[in-house]
Structures are given as C-alpha cells and as structure tokens.
Design an enzyme around this catalytic site. Structure first.
Site, mmCIF file in Angstrom:
data_model
loop_
_atom_site.group_PDB
_atom_site.id
_atom_site.type_symbol
_atom_site.label_atom_id
_atom_site.label_comp_id
_atom_site.label_asym_id
_atom_site.label_seq_id
_atom_site.Cartn_x
_atom_site.Cartn_y
_atom_site.Cartn_z
ATOM 1 C CB SER A 130 -0.866 -0.012 1.265
ATOM 2 O OG SER A 130 -1.455 1.254 1.465
ATOM 3 C CE1 TYR A 143 -4.522 -2.439 4.589
ATOM 4 C CE2 TYR A 143 -3.948 -0.155 4.079
ATOM 5 C CZ TYR A 143 -4.205 -1.448 3.663
ATOM 6 O OH TYR A 143 -4.145 -1.761 2.319
#
Ligand SMILES: NC(=O)c1ccc[n+]([C@@H]2O[C@H](COP(=O)([O-])OP(=O)(O)OC[C@H]3O[C@@H](n4cnc5c(N)ncnc54)[C@H](OP(=O)(O)O)[C@@H]3O)[C@@H](O)[C@H]2O)c1
Length: 244
Positions: A130, A143
């Site tokens: 990500s 996250y």
C-alpha cells in the site's frame, strides 16, 4: 518471467483486486491459475481453479503449498483494513487482525511457497502492499503499520531468495476501486489497471510497482516526508477532529 505458461496462485481471489489479478493472469495465458479464498465458492472467474485458503491458518497454508506444488508465481493479495486509529481505537483487536493477516499471513505464505518456487526454477512473488507502507495516516494507522511490516518482509525476502532466482515484487497503491476503499471519497485506480501494471512488471523483472500518482509522489518525497507528506495529513486530521 513470462506470464504465459506460468502457474500462478492468487490469495483473496474471490473478490476485489484478487479477482482482477486472477482474470488478468488467465487473459495473459497462464497455464494454470489457482484462485485461493476463504470461501472457494466465491471464485467464479472462468479458467480459475478454486482453492480453500485462509492465510492466517498455518495448517491451511501448508496444505495449499502441498496441493499447489507446481506454482511458479505467487500473488499475495489477501488483506484487511479496519480503518483503526492507534490511540482512539477501543482496543487492539483491529491492529492485531491487520498484523495477523497483512504481515504474519503474508509471511507464512512466503515461507511455505519459497521452496516450491525454488524447486520450479525461481519464479516470482508479488506482495500487495500500500502507499501507507511508506508513511502513517491516522485514519488507517494500524493498517499502515501492518503494511510497513509487510514492506520490510518484502525487502528482506528479496535478499534472502535472490540465490534461488525468485523475483520479489512490491506493489504500492493509494485507493483502488474495491470494497476496501468503498468509503473513500478520493480518486481511485481500477483493480484491472493495477493487475496490468503488476504483470507488466513481473514480465520486465521489475521489483517495485508504484501504481498511481499518489504512490509515485510519496515515494519521491520520502527524504522530505516531514515537509511534504505529514503537514497535509495533520491539517486533514485537525479539520476532521474540529468537525466532529
Ligand atoms: N482497495 C484499496 O484501496 C487498496 C489500496 C492499496 C492496497 N490494497 C491492498 O490490496 C489487497 C486487496 O484488497 P482489495 O482492495 O481487493 O480489498 P477487498 O475487496 O476488501 O478484498 C480483500 C480480499 O482479501 C481476502 N482476505 C482477507 N483476509 C483473508 C484471510 N485471512 N485469508 C484469505 N483471504 C483473506 C478477502 O477474502 P474474503 O472475501 O474471504 O473476505 C478478499 O478476497 C489487500 O492486500 C489490500 O490491503 C487495497
């Protein structure tokens, strides 16, 4: 390596980006595509062989590595994002689930399939990371921590597996148009575009994919992160706090 003729396994293949990865692999002529999912009935793409797999269950991962011993390309796509802050989250449940899935699950997959790939000539591992592997956003803080850990893992196994001839590809993106980003009001790249960029990179032997403008900007700004990356995040966070 060429996708045509490869034998691939994609985790989280029942929906979202995983489904797009599986279908792009079929389109490019992979000889076999295993679509791994917690619920194999969700894997409905034509030409994809469903495999039952929860990546947080080591026994299931070992079994998948035995059953799919012909794999030459592993796509670690499965992941969770609980939109959880570090300080205000009610407990550590979200942080633990994200770390268990995005870091330990991916690590377990890499450990189980590295010998399979080596035995089949080296092949490649794609780890879906990500843009938040590179910096911390308080809106999905834990996250980001799990994806930063997964980036560290990705860089480490690239060094460890070089002697086996295994290409290890790190993929970074900001928002992708799937269920995970459904709540985000922001530009989103399509899962099909990510899949195309990733398999182009695998075929070209590239180790990193920066799939969208935000990822390219963040990577280019890392040496000045406290000037270029964090001030707008602080501003956005402060305005969200003031509005609540
Ligand atoms: N969407 C974004 O904006 C974005 C941006 C950057 C990176 N990513 C990353 O891209 C990857 C794919 O996400 P997505 O956008 O397609 O999200 P998604 O639509 O929420 O899909 C997540 C996938 O991961 C699977 N999964 C979750 N936990 C699992 C487990 N323990 N074992 C096996 N599979 C599991 C899910 O399976 P079930 O159907 O069983 O739940 C689902 O197939 C993730 O790694 C995510 O972090 C997404």
């Amino acid at each position: 390596m060429q996708i045509s003729g490869s034998i691939a396994l994609v985790t989280g293949a029942g929906r979202g980006l995983g489904r797009a990865y599986a279908s792009e692999l079929v389109r490019r002529g992979a000889a076999k595509v295993y679509g791994a999912a917690r619920n194999p009935a969700a894997v409905t793409e034509p030409g994809v062989v469903a495999v039952q797999l929860d990546i947080t269950e080591p026994g299931q991962v070992s079994l998948a590595a035995e059953q799919c011993a012909d794999v030459t390309l592993l796509v670690n796509n499965a992941g969770v994002m609980k939109a959880s802050t570090f300080i205000d989250a009610p407990n550590l449940d979200a942080a633990r689930l994200e770390m268990e899935t995005n870091y330990f699950g991916t690590l377990t997959m890499c450990r189980a399939f590295a010998p399979v790939l080596a035995a089949n000539g080296g092949g490649a591992i794609v780890n879906m990371l990500s843009v938040t592997s590179f910096y911390t956003n308080p809106f999905d803080a834990s996250y980001g921590a799990s994806k930063a850990a997964a980036l560290s893992l990705t860089n480490g196994i690239r060094v460890e597996l070089a002697h086996c001839g295994t290409l290890v590809v790190a993929v970074h993106a900001s928002f992708i148009d799937t269920e995970m980003a459904a709540a985000a009001i922001a530009p989103k790249i399509s899962p099909e575009s990510v899949a195309k960029q990733v398999f182009d990179a695998v075929e070209a032997g590239q180790i990193e994919v920066l799939a969208d403008e935000r990822s390219r900007f963040v990577k280019a700004s890392l040496s000045r992160d406290h000037e270029l990356i964090y001030p707008p995040i602080q501003e956005f966070w402060d305005s969200a706090i003031n509005a609540s």
